[in-house]
Design an enzyme around this catalytic site. Structure first.
Site, PDB file in Angstrom:
ATOM      1  N   ASP A   1      -5.133  44.482  -3.090  1.00 43.48           N
ATOM      2  CA  ASP A   1      -5.555  44.584  -1.753  1.00 43.48           C
ATOM      3  C   ASP A   1      -6.066  45.924  -1.179  1.00 43.48           C
ATOM      4  O   ASP A   1      -6.517  46.131  -0.101  1.00 43.48           O
ATOM      5  CB  ASP A   1      -4.614  43.838  -0.724  1.00 43.48           C
ATOM      6  CG  ASP A   1      -4.597  42.218  -1.026  1.00 43.48           C
ATOM      7  OD1 ASP A   1      -5.580  41.711  -1.288  1.00 43.48           O
ATOM      8  OD2 ASP A   1      -3.500  41.714  -0.603  1.00 43.48           O
TER       9      ASP A   1
ATOM     10  N   LYS B   1      -5.110  42.844   6.848  1.00 46.98           N
ATOM     11  CA  LYS B   1      -6.310  42.009   7.010  1.00 46.98           C
ATOM     12  C   LYS B   1      -5.883  40.287   6.940  1.00 46.98           C
ATOM     13  O   LYS B   1      -4.623  40.042   6.954  1.00 46.98           O
ATOM     14  CB  LYS B   1      -6.688  42.287   5.609  1.00 46.98           C
ATOM     15  CG  LYS B   1      -5.902  42.085   4.438  1.00 46.98           C
ATOM     16  CD  LYS B   1      -5.689  40.562   3.905  1.00 46.98           C
ATOM     17  CE  LYS B   1      -4.579  40.504   2.601  1.00 46.98           C
ATOM     18  NZ  LYS B   1      -4.315  39.130   2.163  1.00 46.98           N
TER      19      LYS B   1
END
Ligand code: C5P
Length: 311
Positions: A142, A8
């Protein structure tokens, strides 16, 4: 069974003052990219992990020292597989084979993607069903996003997600030479620097309100310049204070034609928004020449979240 999960970037990242646990409230727009980690899993008499690292063109890369030295039980993918089995009340061990494409310790959440892929692969291998967002939160801030993928606003610690629509764009990642940056070190440095002030559309980091206003509109605007004008990362100053060479990489990306370049997550990877694929490749070629850059990768995002890739 084999599953994959994406790395990401943080399009925006607002960071607040640490709470009583020392954790920082975040309000961040995540975007998943086409660099995917794969985790294959099979029941076995004892826990084991085999890891290899591939470049975006499929070339075998050397594993960084920090991964070679990682004990099996400290591997986030193993912790994730164990957590799924514990929740399902299954007593078994498993052999994991991890194929990494996301740069290690770079602020791109590769370890979190390993964990997300391991959750999905373990659940499929052992025939367990569940909503894994809560379990993902216990593994790292995350991990929920690596499960969900696409683009999402992350609130609280970045681990409570509101999906947001976003156009696919070309992103250039410049991975720093040398060791990664430790996330806690960057957060500690953040606490020593003056607190960032924000424009009015950045709500308090803990707010659970969904994304609205100009950032939401810019994400779906086919013209990437509007989004470029709104990107920011509150952790950038701290990452640059830890690793001065990052300022040079950001500067080089913008002079090479990037619409915006900033530190990715807590660094030391730098991410740049390219006007299109061809300029992306030109920007990457220029960044690749810098001594402080180990490799520059052009990829696209948003990308799908964790999913089964077949047996
Ligand atoms: O969640 P994760 O394990 O990736 O976080 C690693 C470290 O980064 C935490 O132990 C904490 O020191 C710091 N951190 C933080 N605030 C966050 C996320 C991480 O201070 N929102």
């Amino acid at each position: 069974m084999k599953a994959s999960a994406p790395g990401k970037l943080n399009v925006t990242l607002a960071c607040g003052a640490p709470d009583e646990r020392g954790y920082h409230p975040l309000r961040t727009v995540f975007m998943a990219v086409d660099l995917r980690e794969e985790v294959a899993i099979a029941p076995a008499p004892a826990w084991s992990v085999r890891t290899r690292m591939l470049s975006e063109t499929g070339q075998e890369l050397a594993l960084p020292q920090e991964l070679l030295e990682l004990p099996t039980n400290a591997n986030l993918a193993v912790k994730a597989a164990k957590a799924v089995l514990r929740e399902a009340g299954i007593e078994s061990a498993a052999a994991l084979t991890i194929t990494k494409r996301v740069p290690v310790a770079g602020g791109m959440a590769g370890g979190s993607a390993d964990a997300a892929a391991a959750i999905v692969a373990t659940a499929a291998t052992f025939g367990v069903k569940g909503d894994w967002q809560q379990l993902a939160r216990t593994l790292g801030a995350d991990v929920p996003f690596a499960l969900a993928g696409n683009a999402a606003l992350g609130t609280v610690y970045g681990d409570h997600l509101f999906p947001v629509p976003a156009c696919r764009r070309h992103w250039v990642f410049a991975c720093a030479n040398g060791a990664g940056l430790s996330t806690p070190t960057v957060f500690k440095r953040f606490d020593q620097l003056p607190r960032p002030t924000h424009p009015s559309w950045v709500l308090p980091a803990t707010s659970l309100r969904p994304l609205e206003g100009q950032l939401g509109e810019a994400l779906i605007d086919p013209d990437p310049r509007r989004l470029a004008g709104l990107m920011f990362n509150d952790l950038q100053a701290a990452a640059v204070a830890e690793r001065g060479a990052l300022a040079e990489v950001i500067e080089a990306a913008t002079s090479a034609g990037a619409l915006c370049a900033q530190v990715s997550g807590s660094g030391p990877t730098v991410v740049a928004l390219a006007p299109d694929g061809e300029s992306g490749r030109r920007i990457a070629a220029k960044l690749q020449k810098l001594d402080s850059v180990a490799r520059a990768i052009v990829t696209q995002g948003p990308a799908l979240g964790a999913r089964i890739e077949g047996k």
